[in-house]
Design a protein around this motif. Structure first.
Motif, PDB file in Angstrom:
ATOM      1  N   LEU A 151     -42.850  22.159   0.859  1.00  0.00           N
ATOM      2  CA  LEU A 151     -41.971  22.829  -0.106  1.00  0.00           C
ATOM      3  C   LEU A 151     -42.817  23.751  -0.970  1.00  0.00           C
ATOM      4  O   LEU A 151     -43.759  23.300  -1.630  1.00  0.00           O
ATOM      5  N   ILE A 153     -42.906  26.260  -4.141  1.00  0.00           N
ATOM      6  CA  ILE A 153     -42.196  26.667  -5.364  1.00  0.00           C
ATOM      7  C   ILE A 153     -42.919  27.868  -5.962  1.00  0.00           C
ATOM      8  O   ILE A 153     -44.102  27.796  -6.309  1.00  0.00           O
ATOM      9  N   ASP A 184     -39.570  28.383  -0.923  1.00  0.00           N
ATOM     10  CA  ASP A 184     -38.334  27.625  -0.682  1.00  0.00           C
ATOM     11  C   ASP A 184     -37.503  27.594  -1.963  1.00  0.00           C
ATOM     12  O   ASP A 184     -36.283  27.596  -1.925  1.00  0.00           O
ATOM     13  N   ILE A 185     -38.223  27.560  -3.098  1.00  0.00           N
ATOM     14  CA  ILE A 185     -37.586  27.541  -4.421  1.00  0.00           C
ATOM     15  C   ILE A 185     -38.221  28.642  -5.263  1.00  0.00           C
ATOM     16  O   ILE A 185     -39.447  28.785  -5.288  1.00  0.00           O
ATOM     17  N   ILE A 187     -38.388  29.956  -9.194  1.00  0.00           N
ATOM     18  CA  ILE A 187     -38.043  29.621 -10.581  1.00  0.00           C
ATOM     19  C   ILE A 187     -38.388  30.805 -11.474  1.00  0.00           C
ATOM     20  O   ILE A 187     -39.538  31.256 -11.502  1.00  0.00           O
ATOM     21  N   GLN A 213     -33.437  30.271   0.306  1.00  0.00           N
ATOM     22  CA  GLN A 213     -34.119  30.080  -0.988  1.00  0.00           C
ATOM     23  C   GLN A 213     -33.150  29.704  -2.099  1.00  0.00           C
ATOM     24  O   GLN A 213     -32.086  30.317  -2.241  1.00  0.00           O
ATOM     25  N   LYS A 214     -33.546  28.709  -2.890  1.00  0.00           N
ATOM     26  CA  LYS A 214     -32.756  28.331  -4.068  1.00  0.00           C
ATOM     27  C   LYS A 214     -33.444  28.909  -5.306  1.00  0.00           C
ATOM     28  O   LYS A 214     -34.676  28.900  -5.398  1.00  0.00           O
ATOM     29  N   PHE A 216     -33.725  29.042  -9.628  1.00  0.00           N
ATOM     30  CA  PHE A 216     -33.449  28.329 -10.879  1.00  0.00           C
ATOM     31  C   PHE A 216     -34.072  29.091 -12.047  1.00  0.00           C
ATOM     32  O   PHE A 216     -34.958  29.922 -11.852  1.00  0.00           O
ATOM     33  N   PHE A 345     -31.806  21.043  -9.394  1.00  0.00           N
ATOM     34  CA  PHE A 345     -33.233  21.166  -9.095  1.00  0.00           C
ATOM     35  C   PHE A 345     -33.818  19.800  -8.741  1.00  0.00           C
ATOM     36  O   PHE A 345     -34.504  19.651  -7.725  1.00  0.00           O
ATOM     37  N   THR A 348     -32.789  18.657  -5.341  1.00  0.00           N
ATOM     38  CA  THR A 348     -33.473  19.410  -4.275  1.00  0.00           C
ATOM     39  C   THR A 348     -34.847  18.801  -3.990  1.00  0.00           C
ATOM     40  O   THR A 348     -35.249  18.639  -2.834  1.00  0.00           O
ATOM     41  N   TYR A 352     -35.899  16.570  -0.580  1.00  0.00           N
ATOM     42  CA  TYR A 352     -37.031  16.959   0.266  1.00  0.00           C
ATOM     43  C   TYR A 352     -37.926  15.747   0.523  1.00  0.00           C
ATOM     44  O   TYR A 352     -38.338  15.489   1.671  1.00  0.00           O
TER      45      TYR A 352
END
Length: 357
Positions: A151, A153, A184-185, A187, A213-214, A216, A345, A348, A352
């Motif tokens: 993952l 970030i 993948d994330i 922020i 992709q997420k 936040f 969040f 998620t 994972y």
């Protein structure tokens, strides 16, 4: 003058960018091999130099996971005086580990905190321990592609996001913005606390996250002042937090981006005087004398000295000097808060780890 310097450095930026692009392609084409591990690995990083809030986000993840899994962190240990792999204990100084790993160990004594320039080697050493970690957090590792994180970030600084930027050394980019695709994330860090849904939508449109992709938004919350000297302890017992608007503050920092803290203090205190040092600065006796001198020059009976938690780690471990006991010196810890997406969040991250196990 600064713009002229950037212009002169542009050819070097293109050369550096080309090398970084080629390196990434060699990993993409599997010519350079990334090592995958049997435990879930989360990498946190950015594509710009410093100041996006990596350390507090790592601390957020430690707090989220430590009661559910055996957690370990791996950092490079920037500016430390040691080499190779080191597993921190309560006696390890920031000089030997670097200030950020020391901060992780100070705040989470039961968590495995390690440093090592070669992250693959560091993870192997952790996994060889009698009670190995069940999850690993890689600090400042977005470009460290020798480890294949499960993952990734990516942190993007809200306040500088829309400024036109170039590759190092002309700008602050470590790699081209296209590197964002590996995340993948995503922020958007250091966003305003009162961010409107409309502003969020606008930023999501500009960032254009890929379907997988997420995205936040996080912001900084400042905690209660922590005293570092007896004079500060006395003031804290006298409830200084409630009277901060009456006080002048001498703020000194050795971090990449002190703007959020300065803005926070401008709204919290009567006056703020700032002394800036380079990121990860190792304070000397001369620095201390200059700081104390600047403090003494402030004309007020109600005044305090303030630094960051990261800087406090180096100050507390210093063998070359200490601040006079009569000076009220504090540090201010910070915490990461998510806007209304905390639950999403957290889920998620947990999903994972559950899936990886």
């Amino acid at each position: 003058c600064m713009q002229f310097l950037k212009l002169i450095l542009l050819p070097f930026s293109y050369a550096y960018g080309s090398i970084v692009w080629l390196r990434n392609k060699l990993f993409d084409w599997k010519i350079f091999k990334s090592t995958q591990f049997s435990v879930p690995v989360i990498a946190v990083g950015n594509i710009t130099v410093g100041g996006t809030g990596k350390s507090p986000h790592i601390q957020y993840l430690i707090a989220l996971l430590k009661d559910k899994y055996r957690v370990a962190t791996v950092s490079r240990g920037y500016k430390r005086k040691t080499k190779g792999f080191l597993l921190l204990d309560s006696e390890t100084t920031s000089q030997n580990s670097g200030d950020e790993p020391k901060q992780f160990k100070f705040n989470f004594p039961d968590v495995m905190v390690s440093v090592g320039e070669k992250r693959v080697n560091a993870i192997n050493k952790l996994l060889a321990l009698p009670n190995p970690p069940e999850s690993i957090l890689l600090d400042d590792a977005y470009q460290h592609r020798w480890v294949k994180a499960g993952l990734n970030i990516l942190l993007i600084d809200y306040s500088h996001f829309q400024e036109k930027d170039y590759m190092l050394p002309s700008g602050t980019l470590r790699e081209f913005a296209s590197g964002q695709a590996r995340a993948d994330i995503i922020i958007m860090s250091k966003a305003p606390k009162g961010l409107s849904p409309m502003e969020k939508r606008r930023f999501v449109e500009v960032v254009s996250p890929l379907p997988h992709q997420k995205m936040f938004f996080s912001y900084i919350e400042y905690s209660t002042l922590v005293p570092l000297t007896p004079a500060a302890e006395a003031l804290q017992q006298n409830n200084i937090e409630a009277k901060l608007l009456d006080y002048k503050i001498l703020m000194f920092t050795g971090i990449a981006n002190a703007e959020p803290l300065k803005n926070y203090l401008y709204n919290s205190a009567r006056e703020v005087v700032e002394l800036k040092f380079p990121d990860h600065h190792d304070f000397t006796e001369t620095d201390k004398n200059n700081i104390v001198s600047a403090f003494n020059d402030m004309l007020s009976s109600k005044k305090i000295m303030l630094t960051t938690e990261k800087d406090a780690m180096r100050i507390k471990d210093s063998t070359s000097f200490s601040f006079p006991e009569h000076i009220p010196l504090f540090y201010i810890p910070i915490k990461i808060k998510f806007h209304d997406e905390k639950q999403s969040f957290d889920e998620t991250i947990i999903q994972y780890l559950t899936k990886s196990k």
